[in-house]
Design a protein around this motif. Structure first.
Motif, mmCIF file in Angstrom:
data_model
loop_
_atom_site.group_PDB
_atom_site.id
_atom_site.type_symbol
_atom_site.label_atom_id
_atom_site.label_comp_id
_atom_site.label_asym_id
_atom_site.label_seq_id
_atom_site.Cartn_x
_atom_site.Cartn_y
_atom_site.Cartn_z
ATOM 1 N N ASP A 105 -2.227 6.562 -5.347
ATOM 2 C CA ASP A 105 -3.612 6.715 -4.879
ATOM 3 C C ASP A 105 -4.150 5.328 -4.553
ATOM 4 N N ASP A 106 -4.837 5.206 -3.427
ATOM 5 C CA ASP A 106 -5.499 3.947 -3.080
ATOM 6 C C ASP A 106 -6.975 4.114 -3.399
ATOM 7 N N LYS B 189 -9.167 -0.243 5.206
ATOM 8 C CA LYS B 189 -8.248 0.720 4.598
ATOM 9 C C LYS B 189 -8.762 2.147 4.757
ATOM 10 N N ASN C 210 -10.755 13.549 0.673
ATOM 11 C CA ASN C 210 -10.015 13.771 1.918
ATOM 12 C C ASN C 210 -10.630 12.853 2.975
ATOM 13 N N HIS D 129 -6.965 7.765 9.681
ATOM 14 C CA HIS D 129 -6.267 7.839 10.983
ATOM 15 C C HIS D 129 -7.241 7.689 12.152
ATOM 16 N N GLN E 287 -9.523 11.641 5.773
ATOM 17 C CA GLN E 287 -9.380 12.023 7.179
ATOM 18 C C GLN E 287 -10.419 13.069 7.573
ATOM 19 N N THR F 99 -8.038 7.771 -1.887
ATOM 20 C CA THR F 99 -7.160 8.725 -1.216
ATOM 21 C C THR F 99 -6.834 9.919 -2.111
ATOM 22 N N LEU G 3 0.825 -1.212 0.000
ATOM 23 C CA LEU G 3 0.000 0.000 0.000
ATOM 24 C C LEU G 3 0.857 1.258 0.000
ATOM 25 N N ASP G 4 2.058 1.189 0.596
ATOM 26 C CA ASP G 4 2.928 2.360 0.662
ATOM 27 C C ASP G 4 3.401 2.795 -0.721
ATOM 28 N N HIS H 171 -8.088 3.253 8.233
ATOM 29 C CA HIS H 171 -6.638 3.437 8.381
ATOM 30 C C HIS H 171 -6.194 4.752 7.744
ATOM 31 N N HIS H 172 -6.618 4.986 6.514
ATOM 32 C CA HIS H 172 -6.243 6.222 5.823
ATOM 33 C C HIS H 172 -6.802 7.448 6.544
#
Length: 315
Positions: free
Chosen positions: A34-35, A127, A48, A133, A50, A44, A29-30, A130-131
């Motif tokens: 873009d995911d 995911k 946005n 946060h 988050q 991603t 994933l790193d 996670h993205h």
């Protein structure tokens, strides 16, 4: 002052250490620019995440899009989180695979029927969290099920998900090899829900094992599918063995749900209402109104959980 700033930084670091993030276990994933969460119509690069989801503390998932919209409306009204007459748009309106609704820190997501459908959804949901946060997230699957030796309308809180041989495991073939994963769920959360049900005192609630199958008909020993190679006596023998193994109900998602939530560090459990006693038959005989009232019971229990402050601020 410098002292107060140092104290604030120390407190912030302590809070970060105490919080529990949503984990992914995929180094690939790193490398993604873009995911793309394809089945959510999110990503991603395009959203946005988050800002949209960073405050999420509680996630409820269930099979039906209608049920999950009903849940978010129910939560908003019962807990006075927003105007009950507000519109709750489907965040995943760009796709017809899943539906997602949000009110405050509560996220409600549909997952379809069966292990493959919920597994796809969970990959992208984990995911997403996670993205975004997110930390200290509690997730509960609500749904319907067939009971074994229980009166219809009984709510079952899953102690452990077992397979069709009554073993607590989820098996998946990866690169041609069978991988076995643990299906433990959060026992403290299950006990909190049971306590809330006793305080609520509106319907029967039990804790027990939930059998997760790959099929609705033959996989659950039904006699009314298109194919059946066993007798009524065979069916009864199998279901009685399941009951003796601690199985209270049967559904089709709990094993992969438990396995994936455990891997990602999510506090999780499953709450399903029984629509019939499988020892007495295979087809539903209750009226639509009665079945609808049964389906509301897991929602009522989750509202009671919040009202009793059992999960301490996760909403």
């Amino acid at each position: 002052s410098l002292f107060s700033r140092n104290m604030d930084q120390r407190d912030e670091k302590k809070n970060q250490q105490c919080s529990s993030p949503v984990c992914v276990h995929n180094p690939h994933l790193d490398a993604l620019k873009d995911d793309i969460l394809y089945h959510f119509s999110l990503g991603t690069g395009s959203h946005n995440l988050q800002a949209m989801f960073g405050d999420v503390k509680f996630v409820c998932v269930g099979g039906s899009p209608w049920r999950m919209k009903s849940f978010i409306e129910f939560i908003a009204a019962e807990l006075a989180m927003e105007d009950p007459k507000s519109e709750y748009p489907n965040i995943c309106a760009g796709t017809d695979r899943y539906a997602m609704y949000k009110v405050g820190p509560v996220l409600s997501v549909s997952h379809g029927m069966g292990i493959p459908s919920i597994a796809i959804m969970l990959h992208e949901l984990i995911k997403l969290l996670h993205h975004a946060h997110c930390t200290d997230v509690t997730i509960i699957r609500i749904g319907t099920s067939g009971g074994i030796g229980l009166e219809p309308g009984t709510v079952v809180i899953t102690e452990q998900s077992v397979d069709a041989t009554f073993l607590p495991k989820f098996e998946q073939v990866i690169l041609g090899k069978t991988v076995v994963r643990n299906t433990d769920l959060d026992q403290s959360l299950a006990q909190e829900l049971l306590h809330c049900s006793k305080e609520l005192n509106q319907f029967e609630t039990v804790i027990g094992n939930t059998m997760c199958t790959l099929d609705f008909y033959e996989g659950q020993a039904r006699l009314d599918g298109a194919f059946c190679s066993y007798t009524e006596a065979d069916k009864q023998e199998y279901l009685i063995k399941a009951k003796e193994a601690g199985v209270c109900n049967i559904e089709m998602e709990s094993s992969v749900f438990a396995a994936m939530c455990k891997l990602s560090g999510l506090r999780a459990t499953v709450v399903c209402v029984t629509l019939l006693d499988r020892l007495k038959g295979d087809q539903l005989s209750s009226s639509h109104e009665v079945l609808h009232s049964y389906q509301l019971r897991p929602q009522i229990l989750l509202v009671s959980l919040k009202a009793a402050a059992c999960i301490g601020g996760c909403w």
